[in-house]
Design an enzyme around this catalytic site. Sequence first.
Site, PDB file in Angstrom:
ATOM      1  N   HIS A   1      64.262  18.398-112.157  1.00 43.46           N
ATOM      2  CA  HIS A   1      64.129  18.406-110.693  1.00 43.46           C
ATOM      3  C   HIS A   1      64.109  19.839-110.156  1.00 43.46           C
ATOM      4  O   HIS A   1      64.700  20.744-110.734  1.00 43.46           O
ATOM      5  CB  HIS A   1      65.226  17.578-110.019  1.00 43.46           C
ATOM      6  CG  HIS A   1      66.583  18.196-110.022  1.00 43.46           C
ATOM      7  ND1 HIS A   1      67.590  17.811-110.878  1.00 43.46           N
ATOM      8  CD2 HIS A   1      67.131  19.183-109.248  1.00 43.46           C
ATOM      9  CE1 HIS A   1      68.679  18.508-110.635  1.00 43.46           C
ATOM     10  NE2 HIS A   1      68.422  19.367-109.656  1.00 43.46           N
TER      11      HIS A   1
ATOM     12  N   ASP B   1      67.027  17.509-115.768  1.00 45.31           N
ATOM     13  CA  ASP B   1      66.043  16.426-115.761  1.00 45.31           C
ATOM     14  C   ASP B   1      64.713  16.860-115.161  1.00 45.31           C
ATOM     15  O   ASP B   1      63.838  16.033-114.912  1.00 45.31           O
ATOM     16  CB  ASP B   1      66.584  15.212-115.003  1.00 45.31           C
ATOM     17  CG  ASP B   1      66.919  15.525-113.545  1.00 45.31           C
ATOM     18  OD1 ASP B   1      66.704  16.670-113.101  1.00 45.31           O
ATOM     19  OD2 ASP B   1      67.415  14.615-112.845  1.00 45.31           O
TER      20      ASP B   1
ATOM     21  N   GLU C   1      64.282  14.557-107.278  1.00 43.00           N
ATOM     22  CA  GLU C   1      64.692  13.910-108.512  1.00 43.00           C
ATOM     23  C   GLU C   1      63.494  13.265-109.215  1.00 43.00           C
ATOM     24  O   GLU C   1      62.416  13.113-108.624  1.00 43.00           O
ATOM     25  CB  GLU C   1      65.750  12.849-108.208  1.00 43.00           C
ATOM     26  CG  GLU C   1      67.028  13.385-107.567  1.00 43.00           C
ATOM     27  CD  GLU C   1      67.954  14.088-108.565  1.00 43.00           C
ATOM     28  OE1 GLU C   1      67.459  14.624-109.571  1.00 43.00           O
ATOM     29  OE2 GLU C   1      69.175  14.088-108.328  1.00 43.00           O
TER      30      GLU C   1
ATOM     31  N   ASP D   1      67.528  23.150 -99.633  1.00 40.37           N
ATOM     32  CA  ASP D   1      68.156  21.842 -99.482  1.00 40.37           C
ATOM     33  C   ASP D   1      69.543  21.955 -98.873  1.00 40.37           C
ATOM     34  O   ASP D   1      70.070  23.050 -98.665  1.00 40.37           O
ATOM     35  CB  ASP D   1      68.247  21.138-100.851  1.00 40.37           C
ATOM     36  CG  ASP D   1      68.532  22.117-101.997  1.00 40.37           C
ATOM     37  OD1 ASP D   1      69.384  23.006-101.826  1.00 40.37           O
ATOM     38  OD2 ASP D   1      67.884  21.996-103.051  1.00 40.37           O
TER      39      ASP D   1
END
Length: 260
Positions: free
Chosen positions: A138, A136, A143, A67
Amino acid sequence: MEVVILPGSKQIASLAADAVEALLRRKPGAVLGLATGSTPLPIYSELALRHERDRLDFSQVRAFALDEYVGLPADHPESYRQVIAREFTARVNISPANVHVPDGAAADIPAACQRFEDAIRDAGGVDLQLLGVGTDGHIGFNEPGSSLASRTRIKTLIEQTRRDNSRFFGNLAEVPHHVLTQGLGTILDARHVILVATGAQKAQAVRDLAEGPVSAICAASVLQLHPHATVLVDEAAASSLRLADYYRHSYDHKPAWQGL
């Protein structure tokens, strides 16, 4: 999915580096997928040590970052192009021309994402993808709510991710709101995936990805569908796993020929 519980980050880094080294010994021109963040740093340090000490050769390796932030200059110290170079690729003998990072400064973002996908395909696909996982669930910057079939694209960061990453920037206001990330479908195309998680703050995410349902609310759970996914965790990150004893038993009695 294989879950391996180890005492700490040193042992995790050594085992992950063993897998990378074994790959490069049999396929010197292998394609690596590189994660950023703090979790993989011990792995990169161990690989750099093996390059210096054992002459582990990266000269034919091609690498693809997971990314990149949108809008950061390429020379910004927290751009992932700079982070990957500083923490890993500049410490081994990989050619800078063989290190590919999504172009977060592109005028045409969709076209840049397609070029990145095309470059992975033209390289023959990723042989081994390193991953961390967010609190979370990801992976990359996919996400919660990300499509399980997604490809490289622009994503908006949730505030928790921005807060988690603000430690690298000094304050939350400097953290970009958008990123380019390999999609979950892109990650699933890698032939071997190694996900690393350490610390009690990752325990719930580890339980959700390994033992929960496959669901967009925990993007990393898509790895349950991967034919060769390895999850390396320390005791703290494994603390919520219901099948922890089984994972330990399985690894302790794993046939030596099977490898990671």
